[in-house]
Design an enzyme around this catalytic site. Structure first.
Site, mmCIF file in Angstrom:
data_model
loop_
_atom_site.group_PDB
_atom_site.id
_atom_site.type_symbol
_atom_site.label_atom_id
_atom_site.label_comp_id
_atom_site.label_asym_id
_atom_site.label_seq_id
_atom_site.Cartn_x
_atom_site.Cartn_y
_atom_site.Cartn_z
ATOM 1 N N LYS A 15 58.295 -75.485 108.302
ATOM 2 C CA LYS A 15 59.676 -75.383 108.809
ATOM 3 C C LYS A 15 60.664 -76.124 107.899
ATOM 4 O O LYS A 15 61.690 -75.585 107.513
ATOM 5 C CB LYS A 15 59.777 -75.975 110.230
ATOM 6 N N ARG A 88 61.093 -79.021 121.437
ATOM 7 C CA ARG A 88 59.657 -79.319 121.431
ATOM 8 C C ARG A 88 59.028 -79.123 122.796
ATOM 9 O O ARG A 88 57.831 -79.286 122.945
ATOM 10 C CB ARG A 88 59.407 -80.779 121.039
ATOM 11 N N ARG A 125 51.062 -83.953 101.890
ATOM 12 C CA ARG A 125 52.525 -83.870 101.768
ATOM 13 C C ARG A 125 53.089 -85.196 101.266
ATOM 14 O O ARG A 125 52.641 -86.259 101.658
ATOM 15 C CB ARG A 125 53.152 -83.558 103.127
ATOM 16 N N ARG A 158 54.576 -89.892 104.483
ATOM 17 C CA ARG A 158 55.007 -90.235 105.834
ATOM 18 C C ARG A 158 53.891 -90.960 106.579
ATOM 19 O O ARG A 158 52.727 -90.607 106.468
ATOM 20 C CB ARG A 158 55.400 -88.961 106.602
ATOM 21 N N ARG A 169 49.394 -84.897 116.929
ATOM 22 C CA ARG A 169 50.622 -84.071 116.910
ATOM 23 C C ARG A 169 50.286 -82.613 117.171
ATOM 24 O O ARG A 169 51.008 -81.915 117.885
ATOM 25 C CB ARG A 169 51.325 -84.220 115.547
HETATM 26 P P1 AP5 Z 1 56.688 -78.889 105.872
HETATM 27 O O1 AP5 Z 1 57.701 -77.859 105.540
HETATM 28 O O2 AP5 Z 1 57.024 -80.306 105.593
HETATM 29 O O3 AP5 Z 1 56.172 -78.692 107.389
HETATM 30 P P2 AP5 Z 1 56.932 -78.840 108.754
HETATM 31 O O4 AP5 Z 1 56.678 -77.616 109.558
HETATM 32 O O5 AP5 Z 1 58.365 -79.213 108.547
HETATM 33 O O6 AP5 Z 1 56.098 -80.020 109.388
HETATM 34 P P3 AP5 Z 1 56.474 -81.449 109.985
HETATM 35 O O7 AP5 Z 1 55.250 -82.281 109.958
HETATM 36 O O8 AP5 Z 1 57.689 -82.052 109.341
HETATM 37 O O9 AP5 Z 1 56.778 -81.067 111.423
HETATM 38 P P4 AP5 Z 1 56.676 -81.952 112.604
HETATM 39 O O10 AP5 Z 1 57.276 -81.014 113.552
HETATM 40 O O11 AP5 Z 1 55.422 -82.546 113.026
HETATM 41 O O12 AP5 Z 1 57.486 -83.274 112.152
HETATM 42 P P5 AP5 Z 1 58.905 -83.782 112.567
HETATM 43 O O13 AP5 Z 1 59.441 -84.558 111.441
HETATM 44 O O14 AP5 Z 1 59.706 -82.707 113.171
HETATM 45 O O15 AP5 Z 1 55.320 -78.514 105.114
HETATM 46 C C1 AP5 Z 1 54.187 -79.347 105.193
HETATM 47 C C2 AP5 Z 1 53.464 -79.366 103.838
HETATM 48 O O16 AP5 Z 1 52.965 -78.054 103.578
HETATM 49 C C3 AP5 Z 1 54.386 -79.715 102.657
HETATM 50 O O17 AP5 Z 1 53.687 -80.521 101.740
HETATM 51 C C4 AP5 Z 1 54.744 -78.357 102.033
HETATM 52 O O18 AP5 Z 1 54.933 -78.460 100.633
HETATM 53 C C5 AP5 Z 1 53.500 -77.515 102.368
HETATM 54 N N1 AP5 Z 1 53.824 -76.101 102.633
HETATM 55 C C6 AP5 Z 1 54.861 -75.637 103.368
HETATM 56 N N2 AP5 Z 1 54.825 -74.287 103.417
HETATM 57 C C7 AP5 Z 1 53.735 -73.911 102.708
HETATM 58 C C8 AP5 Z 1 53.157 -72.640 102.395
HETATM 59 N N3 AP5 Z 1 53.702 -71.480 102.838
HETATM 60 N N4 AP5 Z 1 52.028 -72.613 101.667
HETATM 61 C C9 AP5 Z 1 51.457 -73.785 101.229
HETATM 62 N N5 AP5 Z 1 51.968 -75.013 101.466
HETATM 63 C C10 AP5 Z 1 53.092 -75.083 102.207
HETATM 64 O O19 AP5 Z 1 58.529 -84.773 113.782
HETATM 65 C C11 AP5 Z 1 57.872 -86.011 113.571
HETATM 66 C C12 AP5 Z 1 57.810 -86.755 114.887
HETATM 67 O O20 AP5 Z 1 59.133 -87.046 115.364
HETATM 68 C C13 AP5 Z 1 57.141 -86.015 116.052
HETATM 69 O O21 AP5 Z 1 55.724 -86.158 116.025
HETATM 70 C C14 AP5 Z 1 57.777 -86.696 117.260
HETATM 71 O O22 AP5 Z 1 57.219 -87.959 117.501
HETATM 72 C C15 AP5 Z 1 59.206 -86.903 116.780
HETATM 73 N N6 AP5 Z 1 60.082 -85.758 117.092
HETATM 74 C C16 AP5 Z 1 60.650 -84.896 116.208
HETATM 75 N N7 AP5 Z 1 61.379 -83.982 116.847
HETATM 76 C C17 AP5 Z 1 61.288 -84.267 118.171
HETATM 77 C C18 AP5 Z 1 61.811 -83.657 119.340
HETATM 78 N N8 AP5 Z 1 62.593 -82.572 119.282
HETATM 79 N N9 AP5 Z 1 61.490 -84.210 120.524
HETATM 80 C C19 AP5 Z 1 60.724 -85.312 120.620
HETATM 81 N N10 AP5 Z 1 60.178 -85.924 119.549
HETATM 82 C C20 AP5 Z 1 60.464 -85.404 118.332
#
Ligand code: AP5
Length: 211
Positions: A15, A88, A125, A158, A169
């Site tokens: 994403k 979420r 990552r 991270r 997660r």
């Molecule tokens: P990347 O694009 O970074 O993946 P992502 O989907 O953004 O994954 P995240 O881990 O950031 O999502 P998340 O939802 O857990 O974390 P968030 O920060 O929102 O890609 C990942 C890797 O794969 C990269 O290295 C990339 O290069 C590679 N890649 C991408 N696409 C590829 C492809 N097609 N082929 C090969 N490789 C590829 O949340 C973190 C924490 O914050 C949560 O756990 C929670 O505690 C809190 N939080 C965040 N939002 C909320 C909310 N709305 N409500 C409550 N708590 C929340």
């Protein structure tokens, strides 16, 4: 004006990577709740310290805190946003519609992925602390270890990208996603993308949907 976009998908489904590329290509504003929460953490405030514990446990931060951060950080009369990592749970989905989107046109992109791919992607990552560019040690590493190619900032891992927290997660995601998908399916705004494909192909599919 572009529609508002909502990116749904498991941790590591791509994403953030796709959102950042759309900002450059199509002028969207990227609104990642994960990034907003990490900014609070960096302030080392009382709230930031509470958030740290929740993120490091792989759990979800309180809905009210996240909604407040969204409200403060977006103005839909001016820009088209990519809501990345929000909603979420079903409560957040309803708040997004009722409090933020109102009558604005929006599309929900669901990054559908084989869960077996996620752990490998996430533990490899790396992210730039300054410009947030996302790297992966399996094929897209920074040229100089620990230094961002784009801005020279520090490239770091991270804290929640370790096997134990990633698995937590993913479990949280599995237990919350279905009602969200049902909600948007009923509104006929849900578009599914195969996020297991390579980066360029996923980007192309997103472009086709937005156009
Ligand atoms: P990347 O694009 O970074 O993946 P992502 O989907 O953004 O994954 P995240 O881990 O950031 O999502 P998340 O939802 O857990 O974390 P968030 O920060 O929102 O890609 C990942 C890797 O794969 C990269 O290295 C990339 O290069 C590679 N890649 C991408 N696409 C590829 C492809 N097609 N082929 C090969 N490789 C590829 O949340 C973190 C924490 O914050 C949560 O756990 C929670 O505690 C809190 N939080 C965040 N939002 C909320 C909310 N709305 N409500 C409550 N708590 C929340």
């Amino acid at each position: 004006m572009n529609p508002q976009l909502i990116f749904l998908g498991a941790p590591g489904s791509g994403k953030g990577t796709q959102a950042k590329s759309l900002v450059t290509k199509s002028g969207f504003v990227h609104l990642s709740t994960g990034d907003l929460l990490r900014k609070e953490v960096a302030k080392e405030s009382e709230l930031g310290n509470r958030i740290t514990k929740i993120i490091d446990a792989g759990k979800l931060v309180d809905d009210s805190i996240v909604l407040e951060l969204i409200k403060i950080n977006c103005d839909l009369s001016k820009d088209s946003y990519i809501f990345d990592g929000y909603p979420r749970n079903i409560n957040q989905a309803k708040s997004l519609n009722e409090v933020i989107l109102h009558d604005k046109k929006y599309i929900v992109l669901y990054f559908d992925i084989n869960f077996d791919l996620l752990l490998k992607r996430l533990i490899n990552r790396r992210t730039c602390r300054d410009c947030s560019y996302i790297y992966n040690l399996l094929g897209n590493s920074p040229k100089k270890e620990g230094v961002c190619d784009n801005c020279g900032g520090e490239v770091f891992q991270r804290h929640d990208d370790n096997e134990e927290v990633v698995n937590k997660r993913i479990n949280v995601y599995k237990s919350t996603i279905k009602p969200i998908l049902d909600y948007y399916q009923q509104k006929d705004v849900l578009k599914k993308i195969d996020a297991s494909l390579d980066l360029e192909t996923v980007a192309q599919k997103i472009d086709e949907i937005i156009k």
